[in-house]
Motif scaffolding. Structure first.
Motif, PDB file in Angstrom:
ATOM      1  N   PRO A 159     -78.041-107.572 -95.066  1.00 34.40           N
ATOM      2  CA  PRO A 159     -77.771-108.101 -94.065  1.00 34.40           C
ATOM      3  C   PRO A 159     -77.756-106.967 -92.839  1.00 34.40           C
ATOM      4  CG  PRO A 159     -76.318-109.065 -95.875  1.00 34.40           C
ATOM      5  CD  PRO A 159     -77.329-107.959 -96.369  1.00 34.40           C
ATOM      6  N   ALA A 160     -77.657-105.692 -93.506  1.00 32.16           N
ATOM      7  CA  ALA A 160     -77.627-104.586 -92.473  1.00 32.16           C
ATOM      8  C   ALA A 160     -78.989-104.620 -91.471  1.00 32.16           C
ATOM      9  CB  ALA A 160     -77.661-103.172 -93.232  1.00 32.16           C
ATOM     10  N   ILE A 161     -79.682-105.548 -91.775  1.00 30.25           N
ATOM     11  CA  ILE A 161     -81.283-105.581 -91.054  1.00 30.25           C
ATOM     12  C   ILE A 161     -80.757-106.001 -89.462  1.00 30.25           C
ATOM     13  CG2 ILE A 161     -81.831-108.074 -91.445  1.00 30.25           C
ATOM     14  CD1 ILE A 161     -84.061-105.036 -91.296  1.00 30.25           C
ATOM     15  N   PHE A 162     -79.671-106.736 -89.558  1.00 32.25           N
ATOM     16  CA  PHE A 162     -79.039-107.323 -88.230  1.00 32.25           C
ATOM     17  C   PHE A 162     -78.332-105.996 -87.440  1.00 32.25           C
ATOM     18  CE2 PHE A 162     -80.420-111.106 -90.514  1.00 32.25           C
ATOM     19  CZ  PHE A 162     -80.919-111.965 -89.265  1.00 32.25           C
ATOM     20  N   THR A 163     -78.116-105.145 -88.228  1.00 29.19           N
ATOM     21  CA  THR A 163     -77.227-104.277 -87.413  1.00 29.19           C
ATOM     22  C   THR A 163     -77.820-102.955 -87.400  1.00 29.19           C
ATOM     23  OG1 THR A 163     -75.936-103.763 -89.326  1.00 29.19           O
ATOM     24  CG2 THR A 163     -75.160-105.119 -87.793  1.00 29.19           C
ATOM     25  N   PRO A 164     -79.131-102.668 -86.970  1.00 35.15           N
ATOM     26  CA  PRO A 164     -79.681-101.144 -87.053  1.00 35.15           C
ATOM     27  C   PRO A 164     -78.828-100.167 -86.402  1.00 35.15           C
ATOM     28  CG  PRO A 164     -80.763-102.523 -85.364  1.00 35.15           C
ATOM     29  CD  PRO A 164     -79.876-103.462 -86.160  1.00 35.15           C
ATOM     30  N   TYR A 165     -77.955-100.549 -85.419  1.00 33.58           N
ATOM     31  CA  TYR A 165     -77.248 -99.746 -84.627  1.00 33.58           C
ATOM     32  C   TYR A 165     -75.618 -99.332 -85.099  1.00 33.58           C
ATOM     33  CZ  TYR A 165     -75.276-104.314 -83.790  1.00 33.58           C
ATOM     34  OH  TYR A 165     -74.812-105.472 -83.902  1.00 33.58           O
ATOM     35  N   ALA A 166     -75.582 -99.863 -86.142  1.00 35.53           N
ATOM     36  CA  ALA A 166     -74.282 -99.458 -87.145  1.00 35.53           C
ATOM     37  C   ALA A 166     -74.545 -98.237 -87.969  1.00 35.53           C
ATOM     38  CB  ALA A 166     -73.890-100.746 -87.752  1.00 35.53           C
ATOM     39  N   ASN A 167     -75.807 -97.685 -87.891  1.00 40.29           N
ATOM     40  CA  ASN A 167     -76.042 -96.558 -88.702  1.00 40.29           C
ATOM     41  C   ASN A 167     -75.433 -95.293 -88.414  1.00 40.29           C
ATOM     42  OD1 ASN A 167     -77.625 -98.150 -90.468  1.00 40.29           O
ATOM     43  ND2 ASN A 167     -79.283 -97.827 -89.457  1.00 40.29           N
ATOM     44  N   GLY A 168     -74.797 -95.375 -87.310  1.00 39.68           N
ATOM     45  CA  GLY A 168     -74.086 -93.921 -86.714  1.00 39.68           C
ATOM     46  C   GLY A 168     -75.091 -93.271 -85.827  1.00 39.68           C
ATOM     47  N   GLY A 169     -74.500 -92.423 -84.707  1.00 37.46           N
ATOM     48  CA  GLY A 169     -75.429 -91.793 -83.882  1.00 37.46           C
ATOM     49  C   GLY A 169     -76.000 -92.676 -82.521  1.00 37.46           C
ATOM     50  N   PHE A 170     -75.501 -94.203 -82.599  1.00 37.52           N
ATOM     51  CA  PHE A 170     -75.833 -94.841 -81.516  1.00 37.52           C
ATOM     52  C   PHE A 170     -74.883 -94.820 -80.328  1.00 37.52           C
ATOM     53  CE2 PHE A 170     -79.079 -96.295 -84.269  1.00 37.52           C
ATOM     54  CZ  PHE A 170     -80.078 -96.997 -83.476  1.00 37.52           C
ATOM     55  N   THR A 171     -75.337 -94.825 -79.032  1.00 38.04           N
ATOM     56  CA  THR A 171     -74.429 -95.154 -78.129  1.00 38.04           C
ATOM     57  C   THR A 171     -74.431 -96.724 -77.610  1.00 38.04           C
ATOM     58  OG1 THR A 171     -74.859 -92.839 -77.113  1.00 38.04           O
ATOM     59  CG2 THR A 171     -73.996 -94.625 -75.693  1.00 38.04           C
ATOM     60  N   ILE A 172     -73.243 -97.473 -77.697  1.00 44.35           N
ATOM     61  CA  ILE A 172     -73.401 -98.757 -77.656  1.00 44.35           C
ATOM     62  C   ILE A 172     -72.655 -99.012 -76.331  1.00 44.35           C
ATOM     63  CG2 ILE A 172     -72.613-100.998 -78.460  1.00 44.35           C
ATOM     64  CD1 ILE A 172     -72.792 -99.473 -81.305  1.00 44.35           C
ATOM     65  N   THR A 173     -73.115 -99.870 -75.364  1.00 40.92           N
ATOM     66  CA  THR A 173     -72.636-100.258 -74.116  1.00 40.92           C
ATOM     67  C   THR A 173     -72.503-101.723 -74.241  1.00 40.92           C
ATOM     68  OG1 THR A 173     -74.528-100.293 -72.715  1.00 40.92           O
ATOM     69  CG2 THR A 173     -73.078 -98.319 -72.916  1.00 40.92           C
ATOM     70  N   ALA A 174     -71.498-102.378 -73.609  1.00 38.74           N
ATOM     71  CA  ALA A 174     -71.317-103.719 -73.450  1.00 38.74           C
ATOM     72  C   ALA A 174     -71.661-104.265 -72.039  1.00 38.74           C
ATOM     73  CB  ALA A 174     -69.991-104.112 -73.891  1.00 38.74           C
ATOM     74  N   GLU A 175     -72.103-105.847 -72.067  1.00 41.61           N
ATOM     75  CA  GLU A 175     -72.348-106.294 -70.751  1.00 41.61           C
ATOM     76  C   GLU A 175     -71.188-106.228 -70.184  1.00 41.61           C
ATOM     77  OE1 GLU A 175     -74.929-107.089 -69.454  1.00 41.61           O
ATOM     78  OE2 GLU A 175     -76.545-107.644 -71.131  1.00 41.61           O
ATOM     79  N   PRO A 176     -71.317-106.173 -68.731  1.00 44.51           N
ATOM     80  CA  PRO A 176     -70.086-106.224 -67.990  1.00 44.51           C
ATOM     81  C   PRO A 176     -69.643-107.540 -67.784  1.00 44.51           C
ATOM     82  CG  PRO A 176     -71.783-105.875 -66.550  1.00 44.51           C
ATOM     83  CD  PRO A 176     -72.367-105.632 -68.016  1.00 44.51           C
ATOM     84  N   LYS A 177     -68.061-107.738 -67.954  1.00 43.26           N
ATOM     85  CA  LYS A 177     -67.407-109.028 -67.866  1.00 43.26           C
ATOM     86  C   LYS A 177     -67.395-109.780 -66.393  1.00 43.26           C
ATOM     87  CE  LYS A 177     -65.242-108.474 -72.358  1.00 43.26           C
ATOM     88  NZ  LYS A 177     -63.886-108.604 -73.194  1.00 43.26           N
TER      89      LYS A 177
END
Length: 294
Positions: free
Chosen positions: A276-294
């Protein structure tokens, strides 16, 4: 000065003749790395319980002369750059070889019933100010479901959008479209309503102008239905397997073209087990994650 100008014209002539006499090109190292990119799931360690997905590996499949004209245009730009830079006393680093194609792409798509992720490894080439080739290799992924989308840059290690820790595992599955028989029954009922006579007449005229699908092809070992949405847009969709994905389109695309640009599957596996990790490549560490503004 005359000698320098003569040398510049010789260089220009050599490049142009080379383009005409030697159309076959060898892949550059960057181009080869992109062309031989391996599927992302092969790099995953079996850490979690496997889940079933439909997997498709597609490659660029452009039609007509678009690739040949793109390469010819690049060679011409380099030739004129060499002549201009030498006249102006600017640095010149003319390429010793040209790529086979100015663009390449490998797409790796993983479809679950309620979500999809597509990994893209792409190549394109331009020209720098010193007339050398500027080759760009990009590696990106796009996760989508009814929750939204997450756009991932695997080189810069950034993710933007709806990028939750579970990779949209809890997304609601879009419903299947009504079957053809049900669609005809619904249309007949609507046409029987005199209040909708004008609207249904317009709908019939529009439907008559859309080429019908239904023809079958076999691509990468799977049978698919040919879809012609418009004159310049076509594809081939399979709905085989133990489930039908419904995110974005109903089924799995084995081929798609918009005008001369397109992709075709070279490998396809239904009901394939992956981490299932194929759907979360950004969870491996070192990623900068930004969310869509609400």
């Amino acid at each position: 000065m005359l000698h320098m100008r003569f040398d510049a014209h010789l260089a220009l002539l050599a490049l142009l003749l080379g383009s005409a006499l030697c159309p076959a090109q060898a892949m550059t190292d960057v181009e080869k790395r992109v062309d031989t990119a391996s599927a992302p799931h092969l790099a995953l360690k079996a850490a979690g319980k496997p889940m079933l997905v439909h997997f498709v590996h597609s490659k660029d499949d452009h039609r007509g002369e678009i690739l040949a004209s793109g390469l010819a245009d690049l060679k011409q730009k380099v030739a004129f750059c060499v002549e201009a830079n030498r006249r102006l006393g600017r640095p010149v680093r003319a390429p010793r070889e040209f790529p086979e194609q100015v663009v390449r792409a490998n797409l790796f798509e993983y479809s679950a019933p309620n979500r999809r992720i597509t990994y893209k490894v792409a190549y394109n080439v331009g020209m720098a100010e010193d007339c050398s080739l500027s080759e760009i290799e990009s590696r990106e992924a796009s996760l989508s479901s009814l929750k939204g989308s997450c756009e991932i840059d695997l080189v810069r290690k950034t993710a933007h959008g709806v990028c939750d820790s579970k990779g949209h595992a809890d997304a609601v599955r879009p419903p299947l479209a009504p079957g053809r028989e049900q669609q005809e029954k619904t249309r007949a009922a609507l046409e029987a309503d005199p209040r909708l006579a004008k609207q249904m007449a317009v709908l019939r005229r529009l439907s008559a102008n859309v080429p019908a699908g239904g023809a079958k092809r076999t691509i990468a070992g799977l049978e698919c239905e040919v879809i012609n949405a418009m004159a310049s847009t076509s594809g081939c969709i399979t709905r085989a397997g133990s489930f039908i994905p419904t995110v974005g389109l109903e089924g799995v695309s084995l081929q798609g073209h918009i005008g001369p640009l397109g992709t075709t599957a070279v490998e396809a596996k239904l009901d394939m087990g992956v981490d299932p990790a194929i759907f979360t490549p950004y969870a491996n560490g070192g990623f900068t994650i930004t969310a869509e503004p609400k």
